[in-house]
Design a protein around this motif. Structure first.
Motif, PDB file in Angstrom:
ATOM      1  N   VAL A 248       0.846  -1.191   0.000  1.00  0.00           N
ATOM      2  CA  VAL A 248       0.000   0.000   0.000  1.00  0.00           C
ATOM      3  C   VAL A 248       0.880   1.239   0.000  1.00  0.00           C
ATOM      4  CG1 VAL A 248      -1.693   1.324   1.315  1.00  0.00           C
ATOM      5  CG2 VAL A 248      -1.847  -1.180   1.233  1.00  0.00           C
ATOM      6  N   LYS A 249       0.548   2.183  -0.874  1.00  0.00           N
ATOM      7  CA  LYS A 249       1.309   3.430  -0.928  1.00  0.00           C
ATOM      8  C   LYS A 249       0.441   4.579  -0.416  1.00  0.00           C
ATOM      9  CE  LYS A 249       4.046   4.582  -4.415  1.00  0.00           C
ATOM     10  NZ  LYS A 249       4.520   5.059  -5.742  1.00  0.00           N
ATOM     11  N   ILE A 250       1.025   5.386   0.439  1.00  0.00           N
ATOM     12  CA  ILE A 250       0.339   6.562   0.991  1.00  0.00           C
ATOM     13  C   ILE A 250       1.132   7.794   0.575  1.00  0.00           C
ATOM     14  CG2 ILE A 250      -0.459   7.712   3.085  1.00  0.00           C
ATOM     15  CD1 ILE A 250      -0.364   4.937   4.449  1.00  0.00           C
ATOM     16  N   GLU A 251       0.423   8.785   0.058  1.00  0.00           N
ATOM     17  CA  GLU A 251       1.070  10.028  -0.368  1.00  0.00           C
ATOM     18  C   GLU A 251       0.848  11.138   0.642  1.00  0.00           C
ATOM     19  OE1 GLU A 251       0.884   9.704  -5.260  1.00  0.00           O
ATOM     20  OE2 GLU A 251      -0.280  11.224  -4.205  1.00  0.00           O
ATOM     21  N   CYS A 252       1.848  11.957   0.792  1.00  0.00           N
ATOM     22  CA  CYS A 252       1.779  13.122   1.672  1.00  0.00           C
ATOM     23  C   CYS A 252       2.274  14.329   0.887  1.00  0.00           C
ATOM     24  CB  CYS A 252       2.653  12.895   2.908  1.00  0.00           C
ATOM     25  SG  CYS A 252       2.750  14.291   4.046  1.00  0.00           S
ATOM     26  N   ARG A 253       1.451  15.354   0.806  1.00  0.00           N
ATOM     27  CA  ARG A 253       1.817  16.539   0.038  1.00  0.00           C
ATOM     28  C   ARG A 253       1.687  17.809   0.866  1.00  0.00           C
ATOM     29  NH1 ARG A 253       1.990  15.660  -5.531  1.00  0.00           N
ATOM     30  NH2 ARG A 253       1.136  13.640  -6.177  1.00  0.00           N
ATOM     31  N   SER A 254       2.675  18.680   0.745  1.00  0.00           N
ATOM     32  CA  SER A 254       2.546  20.016   1.303  1.00  0.00           C
ATOM     33  C   SER A 254       1.994  20.887   0.190  1.00  0.00           C
ATOM     34  CB  SER A 254       3.897  20.536   1.805  1.00  0.00           C
ATOM     35  OG  SER A 254       4.856  20.537   0.768  1.00  0.00           O
ATOM     36  N   LEU A 255       0.837  21.499   0.418  1.00  0.00           N
ATOM     37  CA  LEU A 255       0.116  22.160  -0.664  1.00  0.00           C
ATOM     38  C   LEU A 255       0.556  23.596  -0.915  1.00  0.00           C
ATOM     39  CD1 LEU A 255      -3.504  20.796  -0.115  1.00  0.00           C
ATOM     40  CD2 LEU A 255      -1.627  19.860  -1.476  1.00  0.00           C
ATOM     41  N   ASP A 256       1.006  24.287   0.104  1.00  0.00           N
ATOM     42  CA  ASP A 256       1.285  25.701  -0.079  1.00  0.00           C
ATOM     43  C   ASP A 256       2.633  26.121   0.471  1.00  0.00           C
ATOM     44  OD1 ASP A 256      -1.027  26.719   2.580  1.00  0.00           O
ATOM     45  OD2 ASP A 256       0.566  25.220   2.504  1.00  0.00           O
TER      46      ASP A 256
ATOM     47  N   ASP B 221      12.935  -1.858   5.374  1.00  0.00           N
ATOM     48  CA  ASP B 221      12.594  -2.600   4.166  1.00  0.00           C
ATOM     49  C   ASP B 221      11.097  -2.855   4.066  1.00  0.00           C
ATOM     50  OD1 ASP B 221      15.600  -4.574   4.510  1.00  0.00           O
ATOM     51  OD2 ASP B 221      15.237  -2.721   3.386  1.00  0.00           O
ATOM     52  N   LYS B 222      10.415  -2.682   5.168  1.00  0.00           N
ATOM     53  CA  LYS B 222       8.972  -2.885   5.157  1.00  0.00           C
ATOM     54  C   LYS B 222       8.240  -1.560   4.907  1.00  0.00           C
ATOM     55  CE  LYS B 222       5.140  -4.814   7.712  1.00  0.00           C
ATOM     56  NZ  LYS B 222       4.747  -5.628   6.551  1.00  0.00           N
ATOM     57  N   PHE B 223       8.767  -0.509   5.457  1.00  0.00           N
ATOM     58  CA  PHE B 223       8.155   0.810   5.309  1.00  0.00           C
ATOM     59  C   PHE B 223       9.088   1.674   4.449  1.00  0.00           C
ATOM     60  CE2 PHE B 223       4.763   0.019   8.208  1.00  0.00           C
ATOM     61  CZ  PHE B 223       5.279  -0.811   9.194  1.00  0.00           C
TER      62      PHE B 223
ATOM     63  N   VAL C 199       3.857   0.642   2.474  1.00  0.00           N
ATOM     64  CA  VAL C 199       3.867  -0.482   3.404  1.00  0.00           C
ATOM     65  C   VAL C 199       3.917  -1.740   2.552  1.00  0.00           C
ATOM     66  CG1 VAL C 199       2.688  -1.617   5.314  1.00  0.00           C
ATOM     67  CG2 VAL C 199       2.472   0.862   5.008  1.00  0.00           C
ATOM     68  N   THR C 200       5.043  -2.423   2.566  1.00  0.00           N
ATOM     69  CA  THR C 200       5.212  -3.598   1.714  1.00  0.00           C
ATOM     70  C   THR C 200       4.745  -4.860   2.437  1.00  0.00           C
ATOM     71  OG1 THR C 200       7.470  -3.973   2.475  1.00  0.00           O
ATOM     72  CG2 THR C 200       7.182  -2.522   0.570  1.00  0.00           C
ATOM     73  N   SER C 201       4.128  -5.759   1.669  1.00  0.00           N
ATOM     74  CA  SER C 201       3.646  -7.021   2.215  1.00  0.00           C
ATOM     75  C   SER C 201       2.933  -6.775   3.555  1.00  0.00           C
ATOM     76  CB  SER C 201       4.810  -7.989   2.407  1.00  0.00           C
ATOM     77  OG  SER C 201       4.335  -9.269   2.795  1.00  0.00           O
ATOM     78  N   ALA C 202       1.891  -5.994   3.469  1.00  0.00           N
ATOM     79  CA  ALA C 202       1.172  -5.605   4.695  1.00  0.00           C
ATOM     80  C   ALA C 202       0.519  -6.808   5.361  1.00  0.00           C
ATOM     81  CB  ALA C 202       0.125  -4.546   4.353  1.00  0.00           C
ATOM     82  N   HIS C 203       0.495  -6.781   6.682  1.00  0.00           N
ATOM     83  CA  HIS C 203      -0.155  -7.820   7.472  1.00  0.00           C
ATOM     84  C   HIS C 203      -1.105  -7.166   8.456  1.00  0.00           C
ATOM     85  CE1 HIS C 203       2.125 -11.178   5.852  1.00  0.00           C
ATOM     86  NE2 HIS C 203       3.194 -10.411   5.892  1.00  0.00           N
TER      87      HIS C 203
END
Lengths: 111, 117
Positions: free
Chosen positions: B19-27, B65-67, B81-85
């Motif tokens: 699972v990939k999570i994105e974080c953006r600073s907008l301004d 290696d997991k995160f 998060v690789t190979s999430a459990h």
């Protein structure tokens, strides 16, 4: 990072002032005092921060003791939306500084 | 100002997937971004610190290696998060800092709720 001590919880009445205490007896001379708050299922929200002098902004005031070993976050008129967990955190300045969250104080606001 | 967004806000996945999570600073431009994890009824725990263009610095006990963290630009950091459990199910929160500056305030995203089945 130096630690802070906060009560577990506090109750207040709506539209009354709230004083949230924080003890940080091992604070160093370069540590900033930060306050964040977190509503359920949301990310923390910056409230205020200071170094030595008292600070005011649109959300709150921060009163810092002269010896800097304690501080108080002041919400001037509590609203129901102010019910949250409030975290008092010390952090140094600079590229390697980071925030270490404790348990915080849970503020409940009675209508 | 100082708005940080996260995407997705909620994700449910099967065990073993990534699972990939994105974080953006907008301004603002974030020289440093942080990733936290929060389990129910607990406080935030810092997982790692990332600076744009550099490898992330992981806190003790966090498997790098997991995160997987990538901070490719001054406005975007991603956590995979690789190979999430199921034990990875948690509330993941990022923050961004535009410092160095006075007190180096961090601005937090709204969080991503990860549920691994």
């Amino acid at each position: 990072d130096a630690k802070t001590t906060q009560p577990n919880s506090m109750e207040s009445n709506e539209e009354e002032p709230v004083h949230l205490p924080c003890n940080h007896s091992t604070i160093s001379g370069t540590d900033y005092i930060h306050w964040y708050r977190q509503l359920p299922s949301q990310g923390p929200e910056y409230v205020i921060h200071g170094l030595t002098s008292n600070v005011n902004n649109r959300m709150a005031s921060l009163a810092i003791a002269e010896d800097r070993k304690s501080s108080t976050l002041i919400l001037h008129r509590a609203t129901l939306r102010d019910a949250a967990v409030y975290y008092c955190i010390l952090s140094g300045a600079g590229a390697n500084s980071k925030l270490t969250f404790g348990k915080g104080i849970t503020l409940s606001v009675r209508p | 100002g100082a708005v940080v967004s996260q995407h997705p806000s909620r994700v449910i996945c099967k065990s073993g997937t990534s699972v990939k999570i994105e974080c953006r600073s907008l301004d603002f431009q974030a020289t440093t971004m942080f990733w936290y994890r929060q389990f129910p009824k607990q406080s935030l725990m810092l997982m790692a610190t990332s600076n744009e263009g550099s490898k992330a610095t992981y806190e003790q006990g966090v498997e790098k290696d997991k995160f997987l963290i990538n901070h490719a630009s001054l406005t975007l950091s991603t956590l995979t998060v690789t190979s999430a459990h199921p034990e990875d199910s948690s509330f993941y929160i990022c923050s961004a800092r535009d410092g160095p500056g006075w007190g180096d305030t961090q601005y937090f995203g709204p969080g991503t709720r990860l549920t691994v089945l």
